[in-house]
Design a protein around this motif. Structure first.
Motif, short mmCIF file in Angstrom:
data_model
loop_
_atom_site.label_atom_id
_atom_site.label_comp_id
_atom_site.label_asym_id
_atom_site.label_seq_id
_atom_site.Cartn_x
_atom_site.Cartn_y
_atom_site.Cartn_z
N CYS A 51 -47.73 19.87 29.08
CA CYS A 51 -46.47 20.61 28.87
C CYS A 51 -46.75 21.93 28.17
O CYS A 51 -47.54 21.98 27.22
CB CYS A 51 -45.51 19.76 28.04
SG CYS A 51 -43.88 20.52 27.81
N THR A 63 -39.36 23.63 24.63
CA THR A 63 -40.07 22.35 24.76
C THR A 63 -40.56 21.81 23.41
O THR A 63 -41.24 20.79 23.38
CB THR A 63 -41.30 22.50 25.68
OG1 THR A 63 -42.18 23.50 25.13
CG2 THR A 63 -40.89 22.89 27.10
N ILE A 125 -45.65 20.11 33.27
CA ILE A 125 -44.36 20.77 33.06
C ILE A 125 -44.66 22.26 32.86
O ILE A 125 -45.42 22.64 31.97
CB ILE A 125 -43.62 20.17 31.85
CG1 ILE A 125 -43.38 18.68 32.11
CG2 ILE A 125 -42.31 20.91 31.60
CD1 ILE A 125 -42.91 17.91 30.90
#
Length: 189
Positions: A51, A63, A125
């Motif tokens: 991520c 995030t 991600i």
């Protein structure tokens, strides 16, 4: 205007649009996007999740809370280190948000942690400046993620705000389309 110039003009416009998000709206829409992400089968089944660490002052979908949740869960979050000299990324498992320090672009990167191999990733991600319904993304124009995404075989999901979803992103031969894009109101798969 050639393809790269069209892309650059679109990038500048989308960054401007994104920068106009107020703080409360930015937080709320980011939360909605992360909530949608967590309902996706790819997220639920993945143990090792790569991520990006959002640049919140640039209004990337936030995030930080997601990464903190992942650190404190049974899942194993991985984040990148940017190598500006050769345009590549390396990757480390994130064990604590305290292990993150700013690089020269102001991106938080891990200063410690076990090195993660590309074949261990079960989901990536991806940050986006903008994208379209064909799951093409526009990034910052340096190609870091396009090079990285060509090297992994797991699903890649991009996070973006509705306001950054455009009719069509100009695509070049080296651009890598995503498997899904998630906004605050929709999942494009």
């Amino acid at each position: 205007m050639d393809l790269s110039q069209r892309k650059q003009a679109m990038r500048e416009q989308l960054l401007k649009v994104r920068s106009e998000l107020g703080t409360a709206e930015y937080r709320e829409k980011s939360d909605q996007i992360i909530t949608r992400l967590k309902t996706e089968a790819e997220f639920k089944s993945a143990e090792v999740i790569h991520c990006y660490v959002s640049m919140n002052e640039r209004r990337e979908v936030n995030t930080h809370g997601l990464l903190e949740n992942l650190v404190n869960s049974k899942k194993k979050p991985v984040v990148s280190i940017t190598h500006f000299d050769d345009g590549t990324l390396s990757h480390r498992y994130l064990e604590s948000m305290d292990d993150l320090k700013e690089n020269k672009w102001g991106v938080l990167e891990p200063v410690r942690g076990e090195v993660a191999a590309l074949d261990e990733f079960e989901l990536v991600i991806v940050p986006m400046v903008g994208g379209d319904r064909k799951k093409n993304r526009i990034g910052y124009g340096k190609g870091f993620y396009d090079r990285f995404l060509r090297e992994v075989s797991c699903p890649a999901i991009g996070l973006l705000f509705d306001r950054c979803l455009v009719e069509s992103v100009p695509v070049e031969s080296f651009d890598v389309a995503l498997d899904k894009c998630i906004t605050e109101s929709k999942i494009i798969s």
